[in-house]
Design an enzyme around this catalytic site. Structure first.
Site, short mmCIF file in Angstrom:
data_model
loop_
_atom_site.label_atom_id
_atom_site.label_comp_id
_atom_site.label_asym_id
_atom_site.label_seq_id
_atom_site.Cartn_x
_atom_site.Cartn_y
_atom_site.Cartn_z
N THR A 3 0.81 -1.21 0.00
CA THR A 3 0.00 0.00 0.00
C THR A 3 0.85 1.26 0.00
O THR A 3 0.38 2.34 -0.36
CB THR A 3 -0.94 -0.01 1.23
OG1 THR A 3 -1.87 1.06 1.11
CG2 THR A 3 -0.17 0.13 2.53
N LYS A 4 2.12 1.14 0.39
CA LYS A 4 2.99 2.31 0.51
C LYS A 4 3.37 2.92 -0.85
O LYS A 4 3.84 4.06 -0.90
CB LYS A 4 4.26 1.96 1.28
CG LYS A 4 4.00 1.53 2.73
CD LYS A 4 3.36 2.64 3.55
CE LYS A 4 3.27 2.28 5.02
NZ LYS A 4 2.71 3.36 5.84
N ASP A 5 3.12 2.19 -1.94
CA ASP A 5 3.32 2.79 -3.27
C ASP A 5 2.51 4.06 -3.41
O ASP A 5 2.93 5.04 -4.03
CB ASP A 5 2.88 1.81 -4.36
CG ASP A 5 3.87 0.69 -4.60
OD1 ASP A 5 4.89 0.62 -3.88
OD2 ASP A 5 3.62 -0.13 -5.50
#
Length: 346
Positions: free
Chosen positions: A47-49
């Site tokens: 999700t950090k993208d």
């Protein structure tokens, strides 16, 4: 995407629009419908993208980031990988201060993406000069032309999910979502998603997952920081020993704490029941959902979305290693060791 061919210009165009997958066998005894938002489908497998791309492009737009600059960040691994990936495409140098609690797999992946990595002791206070917070700040002070992402205290962390994850879930559930379950570390994922969903329907329940050894749950309930809550734990990317301003506590209805052991086994169970090879924090999210069900949070009409933050490949030396699990004492009468499924032909 190019108009004439079914081709993307680079991997950054693949960020977001991750699938919502119905859970079947692993939640058979729970009331309601349960769906996994599987963030491992992002190109950087987490999700950090979303926050890496959003924060960096906002810094470019404001003229804070210029060609040849260096991006610095504090990370448990996933944000660092995403920042390194974006830096490769956009041509920035990348320096990462990483907690020693991060799996060897994650650290090796950061180096493989060209990042300079400083591994810092996990079990020190946030203001200790050896902590990954302070090391990142020192690097930023020392390196001219550097930008410190500072995800724990960056409002853009929340905004990234307000603009992407929240709208995606609302659309994918046709607005029928009743509960969101998400882990809280920096707090950006749960806070940004919650803000959007609450705007669309204030009755949606936002349920946060915290770790034993973290201060978030008690702070949410009392608005007091209690250092006595802090002790070492193994789950990465979940909980905190400080209060991040990237957590909007007002948008979260309830927190529940999960243990290292139960979360590890939940991650392993997801692989063999649902075919979902997801990470340690995803196991924590599932375990928290189970505990919330025991507390009567859901009923037969509930439509629950659980955010699974990253991919299982980042935990091969940890929760998916029988040796590591055994070293932690995680195989016991409650959780038996899996049968040996490898046979060597001589």
């Amino acid at each position: 995407m190019r108009e004439d061919l079914q081709v993307y210009d680079n991997v950054l165009q693949l960020i977001g629009n991750t699938p919502l997958i119905h859970l079947n066998r692993i939640i058979q005894n729970l009331e309601g419908e349960f769906y996994a938002k599987v963030e491992a489908f992002n190109p950087g497998h987490s999700t950090k993208d979303r926050i890496a791309l959003h924060i960096i492009e906002e810094a470019e737009r404001k003229g804070i980031l210029k060609p040849g600059d260096t991006i610095i960040e504090t990370t448990s691994g996933n944000t660092g990988f995403s920042i390194a990936m974006v830096s490769v495409i956009k041509g920035y140098e990348c320096i990462l201060a990483v907690s020693s609690k991060s799996s060897k797999d994650k650290i090796d992946m950061l180096r493989a993406m060209g990042a300079k990595v400083y591994v810092c002791p996990a079990n020190v206070s946030a203001d200790d000069p050896r902590s990954y917070y302070m090391v990142a700040k020192r690097m930023h002070d020392e390196i001219k032309g550097s930008v410190y992402i500072n995800q724990y205290f960056n409002e853009l962390n929340i905004e990234a999910h307000y603009r992407s994850t929240g709208p995606e879930i609302w659309k994918q559930t046709e607005g029928k979502i009743t509960h969101l379950v998400a882990c809280s570390g920096t707090g950006g994922t749960i806070s940004g998603t919650a803000r959007f969903l609450k705007e669309m329907n204030p009755r949606i329940r936002i349920l946060g997952i915290d770790a034993y050894g973290s201060v978030l749950k008690k702070y949410h309930e009392t608005k007091e920081f209690d250092a006595a809550e802090i002790y070492p734990y193994r789950i990465e990317g979940l909980g905190k020993n400080l209060i991040p301003t990237a957590t909007d506590f007002e948008s979260i209805d309830k927190f529940v704490k999960v243990s290292d052991e139960d979360s590890a086994h939940a991650a392993r169970q997801l692989a063999i029941t649902e075919g979902l090879f997801v990470g340690y924090t995803s196991g924590a999210a599932l375990q928290g959902t189970r505990q919330l069900a025991e507390e009567g949070e859901f009923n037969k009409n509930s439509k629950v979305v659980i955010i699974f933050p990253d991919h299982g490949s980042r935990y091969m030396s940890k929760v998916f290693s029988d040796e590591w699990m055994n070293e932690q004492g995680f195989f016991d009468s409650k959780h038996e060791k899996a049968a040996n499924q490898i046979e060597f032909i001589k």
